[in-house]
Design a protein around this motif. Structure first.
Motif, short mmCIF file in Angstrom:
data_model
loop_
_atom_site.label_atom_id
_atom_site.label_comp_id
_atom_site.label_asym_id
_atom_site.label_seq_id
_atom_site.Cartn_x
_atom_site.Cartn_y
_atom_site.Cartn_z
N ILE A 36 3.36 5.95 -3.00
CA ILE A 36 4.58 6.47 -3.59
C ILE A 36 4.72 6.70 -5.12
O ILE A 36 5.11 7.51 -5.75
CB ILE A 36 5.96 6.08 -3.06
CG1 ILE A 36 5.91 6.26 -1.34
CG2 ILE A 36 7.09 6.81 -3.66
CD1 ILE A 36 7.03 5.60 -0.50
N VAL A 37 4.55 5.40 -5.49
CA VAL A 37 4.59 5.18 -7.02
C VAL A 37 3.51 5.94 -8.00
O VAL A 37 3.75 6.82 -8.88
CB VAL A 37 4.37 3.82 -7.68
CG1 VAL A 37 4.18 3.61 -9.03
CG2 VAL A 37 5.76 2.86 -6.80
N ASP A 38 2.36 6.16 -7.35
CA ASP A 38 1.09 6.66 -7.93
C ASP A 38 0.99 8.36 -7.84
O ASP A 38 0.18 8.81 -8.15
CB ASP A 38 -0.17 6.22 -7.64
CG ASP A 38 -0.64 6.24 -6.47
OD1 ASP A 38 -0.24 7.12 -5.52
OD2 ASP A 38 -1.51 5.38 -5.82
N GLY A 39 2.07 8.62 -6.67
CA GLY A 39 1.97 10.13 -6.48
C GLY A 39 1.24 10.69 -5.19
O GLY A 39 1.14 12.07 -5.08
N ASP A 81 -2.55 5.27 11.33
CA ASP A 81 -3.83 5.61 11.50
C ASP A 81 -4.41 5.60 10.19
O ASP A 81 -5.76 4.96 9.99
CB ASP A 81 -3.82 7.04 11.85
CG ASP A 81 -3.57 7.33 13.35
OD1 ASP A 81 -3.53 6.07 14.08
OD2 ASP A 81 -3.46 8.48 13.76
N TRP A 82 -3.94 6.05 9.20
CA TRP A 82 -4.64 5.83 7.57
C TRP A 82 -4.87 4.65 7.16
O TRP A 82 -6.02 4.22 6.76
CB TRP A 82 -3.56 6.48 6.63
CG TRP A 82 -3.89 6.43 5.25
CD1 TRP A 82 -5.24 6.72 4.63
CD2 TRP A 82 -3.11 6.11 4.02
NE1 TRP A 82 -4.99 6.35 3.28
CE2 TRP A 82 -3.70 6.06 2.67
CE3 TRP A 82 -1.77 5.67 4.03
CZ2 TRP A 82 -3.34 5.64 1.79
CZ3 TRP A 82 -1.12 5.31 2.84
CH2 TRP A 82 -1.85 5.18 1.71
N LEU A 83 -3.86 3.54 7.61
CA LEU A 83 -4.08 1.89 7.09
C LEU A 83 -4.83 1.34 8.32
O LEU A 83 -5.40 0.22 8.07
CB LEU A 83 -2.51 1.43 6.93
CG LEU A 83 -2.08 2.19 5.93
CD1 LEU A 83 -0.44 1.36 5.67
CD2 LEU A 83 -2.56 1.98 4.50
N ARG A 120 0.73 -1.06 -0.08
CA ARG A 120 -0.05 0.00 -0.12
C ARG A 120 0.93 1.32 -0.11
O ARG A 120 0.55 2.28 -0.82
CB ARG A 120 -1.10 0.07 1.06
CG ARG A 120 -1.93 -0.99 1.24
CD ARG A 120 -3.21 -0.63 0.36
NE ARG A 120 -3.76 0.81 0.56
CZ ARG A 120 -4.70 0.71 1.49
NH1 ARG A 120 -5.12 -0.53 1.96
NH2 ARG A 120 -5.30 2.03 1.96
N LEU A 121 1.97 1.30 1.01
CA LEU A 121 2.67 2.40 0.99
C LEU A 121 3.59 2.66 -0.28
O LEU A 121 3.74 3.55 -0.99
CB LEU A 121 3.60 2.41 2.21
CG LEU A 121 3.02 2.30 3.52
CD1 LEU A 121 3.94 2.27 4.64
CD2 LEU A 121 2.08 3.73 3.77
N GLU A 126 8.41 -1.13 9.59
CA GLU A 126 9.09 -2.17 8.82
C GLU A 126 8.81 -2.21 7.23
O GLU A 126 9.95 -2.33 6.59
CB GLU A 126 8.52 -3.54 9.24
CG GLU A 126 8.76 -4.17 10.77
CD GLU A 126 8.05 -5.51 11.02
OE1 GLU A 126 7.24 -5.94 10.23
OE2 GLU A 126 8.49 -6.00 11.91
N ALA A 127 7.75 -1.77 7.05
CA ALA A 127 7.55 -1.38 5.64
C ALA A 127 8.24 0.09 5.09
O ALA A 127 8.78 0.05 3.95
CB ALA A 127 6.18 -0.91 5.22
N LEU A 128 8.52 1.05 5.78
CA LEU A 128 9.34 1.99 5.43
C LEU A 128 10.86 1.76 5.64
O LEU A 128 11.56 2.31 4.65
CB LEU A 128 9.16 3.11 6.56
CG LEU A 128 8.10 3.94 6.47
CD1 LEU A 128 7.63 4.90 8.01
CD2 LEU A 128 7.63 4.49 5.32
#
Length: 215
Positions: free
Chosen positions: A27-30, A45-47, A22-23, A56-58
């Motif tokens: 980033i890819v789609d802007g 909070d968003w997810l 998701r993250l 971990e994703a970051l």
């Protein structure tokens, strides 16, 4: 950092890979633009998840080059770095060429049919201007021979460098990319006909022709 108000929440039972995807896609789609600061609390909070899978994703995104992390300070979305994208693209091209060469003539009928179905959905998404769906179908198509090969080292390399290359793919598909539909069809038929050398060359060209500078 502005967070989209209308995004669907991630089910808490989903794996860390879903948060990463998701993250990565945002980033890819802007949705998150170069230079934008990413705060793990706001992203969590968003997810609708805890901060742990977000952190971990970051970290994974940092090793892939999509974000820049300064320990104890901030994490920001990276700018498009043409040399870095070019290097990642070349590695991705070589890995897919290897997978295709090894799997030519070895894919099952249902696997070839899945590739054809993915290419049909890819073409439909391009015609509709749905770049996100085109990216997903393209990724699904190319992952089939990779997963069939079962080379964990190769998959790890693709997982590492793939996110950076998706930016270049998005640029291609935003402009159309209809030539990729024909290239996919050629690749599938070469895989079916056991022409390992030519199939490998086509797979390499598909990836190596991606623009590295977002142009």
């Amino acid at each position: 950092m502005p967070i989209p108000a209308d995004a669907a929440r991630v089910d808490r039972s989903l794996l860390r890979d879903d948060v990463f995807n998701r993250l990565r896609d945002a980033i890819v789609d802007g949705t998150f633009s170069p230079g934008e600061q990413l705060k793990d609390g706001e992203l969590a909070d968003w997810l609708g998840v805890s901060r742990t899978p977000v952190r971990e994703a970051l970290l994974r995104l940092a090793t892939s080059g999509l974000v820049v992390a300064v320990p104890g300070r901030s994490t920001t979305v990276s700018a498009i770095d043409a040399p870095a994208v070019r290097d990642a693209r070349d590695v991705i091209a070589a890995m897919h060429a290897l997978a295709v060469r090894e799997m030519a003539g070895r894919l099952r009928t249902d696997e070839l049919d899945r590739m054809r179905d993915a290419n049909r959905r890819f073409a439909k998404a391009l015609a509709a201007g749905d770049v996100g769906a085109a990216l997903d179908a393209d990724e699904e198509l190319h992952r089939i021979p990779v997963e069939a090969l079962g080379n964990h080292a190769l998959e790890t390399v693709l997982d590492h460098f793939g996110p950076l290359v998706r930016r270049a793919e998005r640029q291609r598909f935003s402009r159309g990319g209809e030539e990729s539909v024909a290239a996919h069809e050629q690749l599938i038929e070469l895989l079916a006909s056991r022409d390992a050398q030519q199939a490998s060359a086509v797979a390499f060209d598909i990836w190596h022709s991606l623009p590295a500078d977002g142009a």
